[in-house]
Design a protein around this motif. Structure first.
Motif, mmCIF file in Angstrom:
data_model
loop_
_atom_site.group_PDB
_atom_site.id
_atom_site.type_symbol
_atom_site.label_atom_id
_atom_site.label_comp_id
_atom_site.label_asym_id
_atom_site.label_seq_id
_atom_site.Cartn_x
_atom_site.Cartn_y
_atom_site.Cartn_z
ATOM 1 N N LYS A 1 -7.414 -10.939 8.900
ATOM 2 C CA LYS A 1 -6.003 -10.572 8.794
ATOM 3 C C LYS A 1 -5.597 -10.371 7.335
ATOM 4 O O LYS A 1 -4.852 -9.445 7.007
ATOM 5 C CB LYS A 1 -5.131 -11.646 9.436
ATOM 6 N N ARG A 2 -6.091 -11.239 6.476
ATOM 7 C CA ARG A 2 -5.745 -11.124 5.052
ATOM 8 C C ARG A 2 -6.295 -9.837 4.450
ATOM 9 O O ARG A 2 -5.600 -9.139 3.701
ATOM 10 C CB ARG A 2 -6.292 -12.333 4.280
ATOM 11 N N VAL A 3 -7.529 -9.509 4.774
ATOM 12 C CA VAL A 3 -8.151 -8.297 4.228
ATOM 13 C C VAL A 3 -7.442 -7.051 4.754
ATOM 14 O O VAL A 3 -7.117 -6.129 3.979
ATOM 15 C CB VAL A 3 -9.648 -8.265 4.580
ATOM 16 N N LEU A 4 -7.181 -7.003 6.060
ATOM 17 C CA LEU A 4 -6.496 -5.840 6.637
ATOM 18 C C LEU A 4 -5.064 -5.733 6.117
ATOM 19 O O LEU A 4 -4.555 -4.621 5.901
ATOM 20 C CB LEU A 4 -6.505 -5.936 8.161
ATOM 21 N N PHE A 5 -4.405 -6.870 5.929
ATOM 22 C CA PHE A 5 -3.050 -6.857 5.365
ATOM 23 C C PHE A 5 -3.062 -6.277 3.950
ATOM 24 O O PHE A 5 -2.189 -5.476 3.584
ATOM 25 C CB PHE A 5 -2.492 -8.282 5.354
ATOM 26 N N THR A 6 -4.052 -6.665 3.162
ATOM 27 C CA THR A 6 -4.167 -6.141 1.793
ATOM 28 C C THR A 6 -4.395 -4.638 1.807
ATOM 29 O O THR A 6 -3.733 -3.881 1.067
ATOM 30 C CB THR A 6 -5.324 -6.843 1.061
#
Length: 466
Positions: free
Chosen positions: A19-24
């Motif tokens: 989620k963090r990577v896709l959010f970035t």
């Protein structure tokens, strides 16, 4: 390579990290989409012609950090520069303003207060810079502004300041809910988006126009790999000062007695000295494009002597980098304060007396490694610059004719490499990549997954570029 692909796959196996990577990636995509929204009331074709005529000026430096937004004059034209400037101003004021120094020592609450002031100062700088841009655009003789007047000025201030505030918000959201430092990743994105176009230029120069031969192409590729490896080596380098803590009895517990070290980074200033030096030397090139400078013969001769790739420019560039390295490091690290804190908690450097002797010892080491870091930054910036446009030693008085006749042309005129191969951009790209990979790897290891590198070669964290 198998371990690398396995680590990448592990990133997407962990729900929170995924989620963090896709959010970035999502917010960086939003940033890139906003980069193509033009500022209202501008004739973009005439503005592009003006930008081509001012290459090498301060506009080029700002355009680097704005990700090409100044070249397109989009609503993100100010980029992240107002935030960087505000952060540097408050960091410098921390040394001379007791209130800021006290807030910085208060922990998380104090840092939040300083961050809030940084936001306000960013908006203020955005308003001031956008007002100056609006006035400057109206004053140009190229008819860049379609409908000049008060309405255009107010609309430009609103558009550019809002764009800067939105970029600042994106960066903070990435830092808080994504992976990596948001501000650094925004600058990183603005630089790397030019790589496909640069690769295409290399292909055209080698196989279409045949301006370069295979030897020159191989030389460029080898230099790219060598410079990147050089950056990684030095950015991971640190001088470890051994520190011994004496045993102390607190109640029924015995504290201390362990040995540790104080790490001092070789390049503690990061990219800040290069930014300062580039900004100062870019101002004369901006002045050279004014009507006043063009009508003055003596001023033109002086400005021509400090043009990009001229020997005097290179000399001043190195001198300014060295000066700002020592200036910035003296602000962010105080040997006297470090020595007092060490003595307060019962620590000492083996063989060195606590107090003044410890402070002098750390100051001596810091001076030496700062000088090494300054030379490293100078080499890092000079080598790509020489490859791109050479160093015009043939313009030197007395010996210029001999140099022009006997020195190789690629040294004097460069290889005209149309690539984002400048020292500032490479330092930012490699440094931010190392920071981000280090954070992702820490998340993987915390969840008992194998990281990107073996245990013996873990990437150590470094200071953020912003």
């Amino acid at each position: 390579m198998g371990k690398l692909f396995e680590a990448v796959a592990n990133v997407f196996r962990i729900p929170d990290l995924r989620k963090r990577v896709l959010f970035t990636f999502g917010l960086l995509a939003v940033y890139r989409l906003g980069s193509y929204i033009p500022t209202p009331g501008i004739d973009t074709a005439r503005w592009l012609d003006f930008m081509k005529s001012t290459q090498g000026s301060i506009f080029g430096l700002f355009d680097l950090f704005a990700g090409g937004n100044i070249r397109r004059l989009s609503v993100f034209a100010l980029g992240i520069m107002p935030y960087i400037t505000a952060s540097i101003i408050l960091q410098l004021l921390t040394v001379v303003v007791p209130t800021l120094e006290k807030l910085q020592k208060e922990g998380e609450l104090g840092r939040r207060k300083i961050t809030q002031w940084t936001r306000y100062l960013t908006v203020g700088l955005g308003i001031a810079q956008s007002f100056g841009i609006a006035i400057g655009l109206q004053g140009m003789t190229d008819n860049i502004v379609v409908h000049p007047g008060l309405g255009f000025i107010l609309l430009t201030i609103l558009s550019l300041t809002t764009g800067t505030a939105f970029i600042m918000w994106l960066g903070e959201q990435i830092t808080e809910r994504g992976i990596g430092n948001g501000m650094s990743l925004i600058i990183f994105t603005g630089i790397v988006v030019g790589i496909p176009n640069a690769i295409n230029n290399i292909y055209v120069n080698v196989f279409v126009t045949k301006e370069w031969n295979i030897f020159e192409l191989a030389l460029i590729l080898v230099m790219m790999v060598a410079v990147v490896a050089f950056i990684v080596l030095v950015e991971m380098g640190e001088r470890r000062i051994p520190v011994q803590y004496a045993k102390r009895v607190i109640g029924r517990r015995v504290m201390g007695g362990q040995s540790t070290h104080m790490p001092l980074k070789v390049n503690a200033g990061g990219v800040i000295p290069v930014i300062f030096a580039s900004s100062i030397l870019a101002f004369p090139q901006t002045i050279a494009n004014t009507t006043f400078a063009k009508n003055s013969a003596w001023l033109t001769s002086i400005l021509n002597a400090i043009k990009y790739s001229e020997p005097l420019y290179m000399l001043l560039f190195v001198a300014l980098i060295i000066f700002f390295c020592f200036f910035y490091v003296s602000i962010i690290f105080n040997p006297n304060e470090a020595a007092d804190n060490m003595r307060k908690y019962g620590g000492f450097i083996p063989g060195i007396r606590p107090g003044r002797s410890t402070s002098d010892y750390m100051n001596t080491i810091l001076t030496r490694i700062t000088f090494v870091g300054a030379i490293y930054l100078s080499i890092l910036c000079l080598i790509p610059s020489i490859m791109i446009s050479g160093i015009h030693l043939q313009h030197l008085p007395l010996v210029g004719g001999f140099i022009d006749a006997h020195f190789p042309r690629f040294l004097l005129e460069g290889l005209n490499v149309q690539f984002y191969f400048g020292g500032t951009s490479l330092l930012i790209v490699v440094g931010v990549a190392m920071d981000t990979i280090n954070q992702v790897e820490a998340q993987l290891i915390m969840r008992h997954y194998e990281g990107f590198t073996p245990r013996a070669g873990r990437i150590r964290g470094r200071r953020s570029s912003v």
